[in-house]
Design a protein around this motif. Structure first.
Motif, PDB file in Angstrom:
ATOM      1  N   GLU A 153      13.687  -1.209  -9.019  1.00  0.00           N
ATOM      2  CA  GLU A 153      13.151  -2.566  -8.859  1.00  0.00           C
ATOM      3  C   GLU A 153      12.477  -3.052 -10.136  1.00  0.00           C
ATOM      4  O   GLU A 153      12.591  -4.224 -10.497  1.00  0.00           O
ATOM      5  CB  GLU A 153      12.167  -2.614  -7.678  1.00  0.00           C
ATOM      6  CG  GLU A 153      12.860  -2.551  -6.339  1.00  0.00           C
ATOM      7  CD  GLU A 153      11.891  -2.432  -5.168  1.00  0.00           C
ATOM      8  OE1 GLU A 153      10.659  -2.304  -5.390  1.00  0.00           O
ATOM      9  OE2 GLU A 153      12.368  -2.439  -4.023  1.00  0.00           O
ATOM     10  N   LYS A 174      13.295   3.869  -5.745  1.00  0.00           N
ATOM     11  CA  LYS A 174      13.271   2.443  -5.392  1.00  0.00           C
ATOM     12  C   LYS A 174      12.391   1.660  -6.367  1.00  0.00           C
ATOM     13  O   LYS A 174      12.790   0.612  -6.874  1.00  0.00           O
ATOM     14  CB  LYS A 174      12.762   2.301  -3.955  1.00  0.00           C
ATOM     15  CG  LYS A 174      12.872   0.929  -3.367  1.00  0.00           C
ATOM     16  CD  LYS A 174      12.508   1.023  -1.890  1.00  0.00           C
ATOM     17  CE  LYS A 174      12.319  -0.205  -1.165  1.00  0.00           C
ATOM     18  NZ  LYS A 174      13.028  -1.303  -1.106  1.00  0.00           N
ATOM     19  N   GLU A 175      11.225   2.173  -6.667  1.00  0.00           N
ATOM     20  CA  GLU A 175      10.305   1.502  -7.585  1.00  0.00           C
ATOM     21  C   GLU A 175      10.896   1.431  -9.000  1.00  0.00           C
ATOM     22  O   GLU A 175      10.826   0.381  -9.648  1.00  0.00           O
ATOM     23  CB  GLU A 175       8.967   2.242  -7.623  1.00  0.00           C
ATOM     24  CG  GLU A 175       7.952   1.613  -8.545  1.00  0.00           C
ATOM     25  CD  GLU A 175       6.633   2.372  -8.582  1.00  0.00           C
ATOM     26  OE1 GLU A 175       5.731   1.889  -9.288  1.00  0.00           O
ATOM     27  OE2 GLU A 175       6.503   3.429  -7.933  1.00  0.00           O
ATOM     28  N   ARG A 190      12.681   9.112  -2.781  1.00  0.00           N
ATOM     29  CA  ARG A 190      13.199   7.769  -2.478  1.00  0.00           C
ATOM     30  C   ARG A 190      12.281   6.627  -2.924  1.00  0.00           C
ATOM     31  O   ARG A 190      12.735   5.703  -3.599  1.00  0.00           O
ATOM     32  CB  ARG A 190      13.534   7.654  -0.996  1.00  0.00           C
ATOM     33  CG  ARG A 190      14.088   6.300  -0.633  1.00  0.00           C
ATOM     34  CD  ARG A 190      14.472   6.210   0.809  1.00  0.00           C
ATOM     35  NE  ARG A 190      14.804   4.833   1.159  1.00  0.00           N
ATOM     36  CZ  ARG A 190      15.552   4.491   2.170  1.00  0.00           C
ATOM     37  NH1 ARG A 190      16.062   5.414   2.953  1.00  0.00           N
ATOM     38  NH2 ARG A 190      15.789   3.223   2.428  1.00  0.00           N
ATOM     39  N   GLN A 206      20.694  -1.420  -4.551  1.00  0.00           N
ATOM     40  CA  GLN A 206      20.333  -0.091  -4.064  1.00  0.00           C
ATOM     41  C   GLN A 206      20.883   0.129  -2.660  1.00  0.00           C
ATOM     42  O   GLN A 206      20.640  -0.679  -1.768  1.00  0.00           O
ATOM     43  CB  GLN A 206      18.816   0.064  -4.036  1.00  0.00           C
ATOM     44  CG  GLN A 206      18.164  -0.080  -5.389  1.00  0.00           C
ATOM     45  CD  GLN A 206      16.654   0.021  -5.296  1.00  0.00           C
ATOM     46  OE1 GLN A 206      16.136   0.933  -4.668  1.00  0.00           O
ATOM     47  NE2 GLN A 206      15.966  -0.924  -5.912  1.00  0.00           N
TER      48      GLN A 206
END
Length: 106
Positions: free
Chosen positions: A40, A36-37, A32, A48
């Motif tokens: 972004e 996410k990184e 996760r 997201q």
């Protein structure tokens, strides 16, 4: 999060990532923050959405999620990519770069 609000989000946003996970899934928890990184940094216009598949069985069934982790990426309201279990973030990023760039330059 309801199925209706999720479908509306997919229709309205240029891109949506659905990340289905489970509480007892160690891979889900490790993956996760990396997902996410990645989104972004490389795909900031993609909304997201992180969902626990066990807490949202109706949504999981609707999107035909039978194992976790499962990532589904929508671009322009259509399913563009689906990855499950052994997810290669590098391969996913390569798959998304060109269409994302075309979509955001328009």
């Amino acid at each position: 999060m309801t199925l209706e609000s999720l479908q509306q989000l997919i229709e309205e946003k240029p891109g949506v990532l659905l990340y289905f996970s489970g509480e007892s899934c160690n891979v889900c928890h490790a993956l996760r923050p990396k997902v996410k990184e990645l989104f972004e940094q490389e795909f900031p216009l993609v909304e997201q959405v992180f969902l626990n598949a066990h807490e949202h069985p109706e949504i999981s069934a609707h999107f035909q999620v039978f194992s976790v982790p499962t990532l589904i990426v929508y671009l322009g309201g259509r399913e563009f990519a689906r990855e499950g279990r052994a997810v290669s973030l590098h391969a996913l990023a390569q798959k998304l770069r060109r269409p994302y760039t075309l979509m955001t330059e328009a």
